[in-house]
Design an enzyme around this catalytic site. Structure first.
Site, PDB file in Angstrom:
ATOM      1  N   ILE A   1       2.325  -7.555   4.729  1.00 38.50           N
ATOM      2  CA  ILE A   1       1.819  -6.249   4.325  1.00 38.50           C
ATOM      3  C   ILE A   1       3.021  -5.316   4.169  1.00 38.50           C
ATOM      4  O   ILE A   1       3.916  -5.311   5.014  1.00 38.50           O
ATOM      5  CB  ILE A   1       0.857  -5.656   5.371  1.00 38.50           C
ATOM      6  CG1 ILE A   1      -0.294  -6.630   5.675  1.00 38.50           C
ATOM      7  CG2 ILE A   1       0.325  -4.306   4.911  1.00 38.50           C
ATOM      8  CD1 ILE A   1      -1.222  -6.882   4.523  1.00 38.50           C
ATOM      9  N   GLU A   2       3.029  -4.537   3.093  1.00 35.88           N
ATOM     10  CA  GLU A   2       4.067  -3.523   2.909  1.00 35.88           C
ATOM     11  C   GLU A   2       3.413  -2.148   2.829  1.00 35.88           C
ATOM     12  O   GLU A   2       2.389  -1.974   2.162  1.00 35.88           O
ATOM     13  CB  GLU A   2       4.852  -3.761   1.618  1.00 35.88           C
ATOM     14  CG  GLU A   2       5.848  -2.641   1.317  1.00 35.88           C
ATOM     15  CD  GLU A   2       6.402  -2.671  -0.097  1.00 35.88           C
ATOM     16  OE1 GLU A   2       7.219  -1.797  -0.425  1.00 35.88           O
ATOM     17  OE2 GLU A   2       5.996  -3.560  -0.877  1.00 35.88           O
ATOM     18  N   LEU A   3       3.990  -1.180   3.515  1.00 34.02           N
ATOM     19  CA  LEU A   3       3.602   0.221   3.367  1.00 34.02           C
ATOM     20  C   LEU A   3       4.843   0.965   2.881  1.00 34.02           C
ATOM     21  O   LEU A   3       5.943   0.758   3.412  1.00 34.02           O
ATOM     22  CB  LEU A   3       3.108   0.810   4.691  1.00 34.02           C
ATOM     23  CG  LEU A   3       1.883   0.126   5.311  1.00 34.02           C
ATOM     24  CD1 LEU A   3       1.452   0.855   6.577  1.00 34.02           C
ATOM     25  CD2 LEU A   3       0.724   0.058   4.332  1.00 34.02           C
TER      26      LEU A   3
ATOM     27  N   PHE B   1       0.840  -1.190   0.000  1.00 38.08           N
ATOM     28  CA  PHE B   1       0.000   0.000   0.000  1.00 38.08           C
ATOM     29  C   PHE B   1       0.878   1.244   0.000  1.00 38.08           C
ATOM     30  O   PHE B   1       1.872   1.313   0.726  1.00 38.08           O
ATOM     31  CB  PHE B   1      -0.915   0.041   1.233  1.00 38.08           C
ATOM     32  CG  PHE B   1      -1.915  -1.069   1.292  1.00 38.08           C
ATOM     33  CD1 PHE B   1      -3.125  -0.981   0.619  1.00 38.08           C
ATOM     34  CD2 PHE B   1      -1.645  -2.214   2.029  1.00 38.08           C
ATOM     35  CE1 PHE B   1      -4.049  -2.012   0.675  1.00 38.08           C
ATOM     36  CE2 PHE B   1      -2.559  -3.247   2.095  1.00 38.08           C
ATOM     37  CZ  PHE B   1      -3.771  -3.142   1.418  1.00 38.08           C
TER      38      PHE B   1
END
Length: 205
Positions: free
Chosen positions: A141-143, A97
């Site tokens: 999850i990657e930010l 994201f």
């Protein structure tokens, strides 16, 4: 370069796609996963079709959906491991994201007591900060602030050479031969996308 400009560069006939609609995730507990995607990532629970006869939930925000499908028997290799030693591997499958403030992301994760790892992508002076962490089922999850690196089709670069780690194969018997307009340019578009993906990994690791 915008996505519209990329579309204009290509004169190939392709499937009539518009955008990413949703990501579907198997989870052991719909309640736990929905709470994570609501409280940590800011998604909102939305109405789910009544025809479904299995437990799940739909969430939506940022123009995409997260569809949860409950499977209590779901097991993975880390079920017997303590959360403290569960590895967070940025090279694993993950959902990424875009975010506006990576520093704020890290502070919020620390406040929530969540473990994470960071990475840095660099290219021609541009830098992208990445933060990786797990959801309740161990999905990555990657930010990141990926807008710092422009999207440039390889076809528009002065010199294009596939990376040494990139290999390309002709369609096998299961996919069938490529015919029509795709026969002329499908290969180069595959080269562009695969090489871009490999280069992004090579920059960080």
């Amino acid at each position: 370069m915008s996505f519209m400009e990329i579309e204009e560069v290509s004169n190939c006939e392709s499937l009539p796609l518009l955008s990413l609609n949703h990501v579907s995730i198997l989870c052991r507990s719909v309640w736990a996963s929905a709470r994570f995607y609501e409280e940590v990532l800011g998604f909102v629970l939305i109405k789910r079709p009544s025809s479904f006869k299995f437990n799940g939930a739909w969430l939506y925000n940022y123009g995409i959906g997260i569809h949860l499908i409950e499977n209590p028997s779901l097991m993975d290799e880390y079920d017997s491991m303590d959360e403290i030693i569960r590895p967070i591997n940025p090279k694993d499958n993950h959902i990424s994201f875009q975010c506006t403030d990576v520093g704020l992301v890290k502070r919020r994760l620390q406040e929530m007591g969540m473990r994470y790892v960071t990475a840095l992508v660099e290219d021609d002076g541009a830098k992208v900060d990445q933060v990786f962490f797990h959801d309740p089922d161990g999905y990555m999850i990657e930010l990141c602030n990926c807008e710092n690196i422009p999207i440039i089709p390889l076809a528009s670069c002065p010199v294009f050479k596939p990376t040494s780690t990139t290999t390309f194969k002709k369609p096998g018997p299961l996919t069938g031969p490529i015919t029509g307009p795709m026969a002329k340019c499908g290969f180069m578009e595959n080269v562009m996308m695969e090489s871009l993906s490999m280069d992004m990994l090579n920059f960080s690791f």
